[in-house]
Design a protein around this motif. Structure first.
Motif, mmCIF file in Angstrom:
data_model
loop_
_atom_site.group_PDB
_atom_site.id
_atom_site.type_symbol
_atom_site.label_atom_id
_atom_site.label_comp_id
_atom_site.label_asym_id
_atom_site.label_seq_id
_atom_site.Cartn_x
_atom_site.Cartn_y
_atom_site.Cartn_z
ATOM 1 N N THR A 30 0.808 -1.211 0.000
ATOM 2 C CA THR A 30 0.000 0.000 0.000
ATOM 3 C C THR A 30 0.846 1.268 0.000
ATOM 4 O O THR A 30 0.321 2.358 -0.206
ATOM 5 C CB THR A 30 -0.949 0.026 1.215
ATOM 6 O OG1 THR A 30 -0.185 -0.107 2.421
ATOM 7 C CG2 THR A 30 -1.956 -1.106 1.118
ATOM 8 N N ALA A 68 -6.219 0.321 3.625
ATOM 9 C CA ALA A 68 -5.713 1.420 2.808
ATOM 10 C C ALA A 68 -6.752 2.520 2.659
ATOM 11 O O ALA A 68 -6.410 3.713 2.634
ATOM 12 C CB ALA A 68 -5.298 0.885 1.440
ATOM 13 N N ASN A 192 -4.439 1.400 -4.803
ATOM 14 C CA ASN A 192 -4.812 0.480 -3.734
ATOM 15 C C ASN A 192 -6.286 0.100 -3.812
ATOM 16 O O ASN A 192 -6.662 -1.050 -3.548
ATOM 17 C CB ASN A 192 -4.504 1.103 -2.369
ATOM 18 C CG ASN A 192 -3.022 1.205 -2.100
ATOM 19 O OD1 ASN A 192 -2.227 0.450 -2.643
ATOM 20 N ND2 ASN A 192 -2.634 2.140 -1.241
#
Length: 264
Positions: A30, A68, A192
């Motif tokens: 991430t 994320a 992400n």
């Protein structure tokens, strides 16, 4: 199909290894790096065969999505319409890739993928020049480029993400940076979300028709969630040029590894 049940699932040491690997993999992935560089070898280390490890890795990556998202609210603000459009493309590609994994002979993409990872890594290196060139172009030209490249590129990369996945994030990040999003933290946050959408539909396919080793997925996913809450914050603080070179260098290293030992 539960190879890890005797290797890691019933031992605290194996579960702890996967949890720690998950934290590191979630953080790296991430933050713009490559999740599978850490998580996939960890799954092999606790005794899973290659196919089971690949499936467990893809399913566990789903846990990075909410982590994320929580850490990237600043970068994702106002991008809801964009995400609804492209997350659907990524989700369909991820599902198709998982079906291919379960229905085609191993190694179909094995010799192509390293070149795709190299292309993504080199694009990261060249991104500042590409952005400057787009800035000097007419207002309509970048828009036409996005319309032509984004759907095809994201579909292909999401399909690969559902099939094997190592390096897919680097390629999607490079795609976003070169087709209209010059800010690396924002492009990373959007990446992400797209990789999470692809992983989610892949996980649904594997859960429905494929062998998922949940004893391995559970500790790995828990670690990935924790790591994913840290990765976007690191991306905000590390200089964009340094992060670009680190991610690109890791991508080139992964390409060499995939060429030597093709996945799938």
């Amino acid at each position: 199909m539960s190879a890890v049940a005797g290797a890691a699932g019933t031992t605290s040491g194996g579960a702890a290894l996967l949890a720690v690997a998950g934290v590191l993999a979630g953080l790296a992935g991430t933050a713009g790096g490559i999740t599978s560089l850490i998580s996939y070898p960890a799954l092999l280390a606790v005794g899973l065969p290659a196919l089971s490890a690949n499936i467990a890795n893809i399913v566990a990556v789903v846990a990075t999505w909410p982590g994320a998202a929580l850490a990237s609210r600043r970068e994702l603000a106002g991008r809801g319409a964009w995400l609804r459009r492209w997350a659907l493309v990524a989700a369909l590609g991820g599902a198709a890739g998982s079906v291919l994994l379960l229905t085609t002979p191993p190694g179909v993409f094995g010799r192509i993928v390293p070149f795709l990872v190299v292309a993504g890594s080199l694009t990261l290196f060249a991104q500042p020049r590409l952005a400057a060139r787009h800035g000097r172009s007419s207002a309509g030209r970048p828009s036409r480029l996005r319309r032509a490249v984004m759907p095809f590129g994201l579909t292909a990369m999401s399909l690969y993400s559902g099939y094997f996945g190592a390096g897919a994030g680097v390629m999607i990040l490079a795609l976003l940076l070169s087709t209209g999003e010059p800010r690396l933290p924002t492009a990373n946050a959007l990446k992400n979300m797209l990789t999470g959408a692809a992983a989610l539909t892949s996980a649904v396919v594997f859960t429905a028709v494929g062998p998922v080793d949940w004893a391995a997925v559970a500790p790995l996913a828990a670690g990935m969630f924790a790591g994913a809450t840290l990765g976007p914050r690191i991306t905000r603080r590390v200089p964009a040029a340094l992060l670009r070179w680190l991610v690109g260098g890791l991508g080139l290293g992964l390409a060499v590894q995939l060429w030597a030992t093709p996945g799938g």
